[in-house]
Design a protein around this motif. Structure first.
Motif, PDB file in Angstrom:
ATOM      1  N   VAL A 109     -35.051  -9.261 -22.057  1.00  0.00           N
ATOM      2  CA  VAL A 109     -35.665  -8.662 -23.061  1.00  0.00           C
ATOM      3  C   VAL A 109     -35.651  -8.715 -24.315  1.00  0.00           C
ATOM      4  O   VAL A 109     -36.720  -8.909 -25.167  1.00  0.00           O
ATOM      5  CB  VAL A 109     -33.891  -7.282 -22.925  1.00  0.00           C
ATOM      6  N   SER A 110     -34.578  -9.201 -25.176  1.00  0.00           N
ATOM      7  CA  SER A 110     -35.043  -9.938 -26.591  1.00  0.00           C
ATOM      8  C   SER A 110     -35.876 -11.318 -26.250  1.00  0.00           C
ATOM      9  O   SER A 110     -37.089 -10.715 -27.312  1.00  0.00           O
ATOM     10  CB  SER A 110     -33.668 -10.253 -26.607  1.00  0.00           C
ATOM     11  N   THR A 113     -39.034  -9.507 -25.775  1.00  0.00           N
ATOM     12  CA  THR A 113     -39.516  -7.994 -27.175  1.00  0.00           C
ATOM     13  C   THR A 113     -40.258  -9.824 -28.528  1.00  0.00           C
ATOM     14  O   THR A 113     -41.143  -9.647 -29.017  1.00  0.00           O
ATOM     15  CB  THR A 113     -38.376  -7.938 -27.948  1.00  0.00           C
ATOM     16  N   GLY A 116     -44.162  -9.941 -27.064  1.00  0.00           N
ATOM     17  CA  GLY A 116     -44.683  -9.080 -27.564  1.00  0.00           C
ATOM     18  C   GLY A 116     -44.920  -8.810 -29.196  1.00  0.00           C
ATOM     19  O   GLY A 116     -46.154  -9.057 -29.412  1.00  0.00           O
ATOM     20  N   VAL A 117     -44.053  -9.254 -29.485  1.00  0.00           N
ATOM     21  CA  VAL A 117     -44.053  -9.111 -30.996  1.00  0.00           C
ATOM     22  C   VAL A 117     -45.004  -9.675 -31.783  1.00  0.00           C
ATOM     23  O   VAL A 117     -46.241 -10.106 -32.653  1.00  0.00           O
ATOM     24  CB  VAL A 117     -42.835  -9.376 -31.410  1.00  0.00           C
ATOM     25  N   GLY A 135     -39.615  -5.481 -34.313  1.00  0.00           N
ATOM     26  CA  GLY A 135     -39.692  -6.226 -33.158  1.00  0.00           C
ATOM     27  C   GLY A 135     -38.503  -6.722 -33.354  1.00  0.00           C
ATOM     28  O   GLY A 135     -37.616  -7.260 -32.513  1.00  0.00           O
ATOM     29  N   ARG A 136     -38.870  -7.980 -34.541  1.00  0.00           N
ATOM     30  CA  ARG A 136     -37.827  -8.497 -35.102  1.00  0.00           C
ATOM     31  C   ARG A 136     -36.541  -8.102 -34.992  1.00  0.00           C
ATOM     32  O   ARG A 136     -35.739  -9.168 -34.724  1.00  0.00           O
ATOM     33  CB  ARG A 136     -37.897  -9.118 -36.140  1.00  0.00           C
ATOM     34  N   ILE A 138     -35.342  -5.394 -33.875  1.00  0.00           N
ATOM     35  CA  ILE A 138     -34.526  -5.285 -32.154  1.00  0.00           C
ATOM     36  C   ILE A 138     -34.305  -6.355 -31.294  1.00  0.00           C
ATOM     37  O   ILE A 138     -33.662  -6.009 -30.792  1.00  0.00           O
ATOM     38  CB  ILE A 138     -35.936  -4.548 -31.278  1.00  0.00           C
ATOM     39  N   MET A 139     -35.121  -7.223 -31.843  1.00  0.00           N
ATOM     40  CA  MET A 139     -34.806  -8.748 -31.046  1.00  0.00           C
ATOM     41  C   MET A 139     -33.697  -9.482 -31.804  1.00  0.00           C
ATOM     42  O   MET A 139     -32.339  -9.638 -30.628  1.00  0.00           O
ATOM     43  CB  MET A 139     -35.619  -9.882 -31.305  1.00  0.00           C
TER      44      MET A 139
END
Length: 225
Positions: A109-110, A113, A116-117, A135-136, A138-139
């Protein structure tokens, strides 16, 4: 008679000897992807967009390596379970397997992400800076908080299994507990904290390889005698 002939066509499925190398492969690929991601990120998240320019190539390389690291980690789990054999306990095996799969899922998931970013930053430019920062973070939260906690649970459950079964030496069990407790307590975005888990996996894999060869050599000598 026909049934007997059919049964002779089947062979007992055994774990390949080379499977123990999977932990070393995971440690190398996972560590490399982490280093590439971290070197692509600036110390200050509100600097210029960190996903373009020279950092883009490093992040793309990390995204390519991450799935192969995950596959190797699954093989590592299989090697550990094969080594336990009939000694495996349902309770600890459930915690061990569940935490390992959650760690792997969070890692994917990381990285997803991050991909995607990266795409948003590349196609939207400075207009998407807030999404990029979001996004950064979250990762980093997934990697350094939640995934590391699951890695610690994975280590503690495995260390407890080894302690009760005696499959691993006491010094390795104690080391496993100490690293796991550190990962549970320490909350840091430092790359050195994250690299502790793949380093531990590499040590376990090397130990399994060395002891496996020793056992096979002793078995061969006993057969020769």
């Amino acid at each position: 008679m026909a049934d007997t002939q059919d049964q002779k066509q089947f062979r007992l499925l055994r774990t390949p000897r080379s499977a123990a190398v999977a932990g070393i492969v995971f440690a190398a690929l996972f560590s490399t992807s982490l280093v590439l991601i971290h070197t692509a990120l600036p110390a200050d998240p509100f600097d210029e967009t960190p996903w373009v320019g020279s950092g883009e190539t490093r992040i793309k390389t990390a995204l390519v390596l991450a799935p192969f690291a995950g596959i190797a980690f699954l093989w590592f789990i299989g090697v550990i379970r094969d080594r336990l054999g009939d000694l495996e306990d349902r309770f600890f095996a459930t915690v061990f397997l569940g935490s390992g799969l959650l760690f792997l899922a969070m890692g994917f998931v990381s990285m997803g992400t991050a991909g995607g970013v990266l795409a948003i930053a590349r196609h939207s430019g400075s207009s998407a800076d807030e999404i990029v920062y979001f996004g950064r973070e979250i990762m980093l939260q997934i990697n350094h908080v939640y995934a590391l906690r699951m890695a610690a649970v994975f280590m503690i459950s495995l260390g407890t299994i080894w302690l009760r079964t005696g499959l691993m030496p006491r010094w390795l069990v104690v080391t496993t507990y100490l690293i796991a407790l550190a990962l549970l307590v320490v909350v840091s975005f430092s790359i050195w904290t994250t690299l502790a888990f793949p380093a531990w996996v590499a040590v376990i894999s090397v130990y399994i390889l060395v002891t496996g060869r020793r056992v096979r050599a002793e078995a061969a000598r006993s057969v020769a005698q």
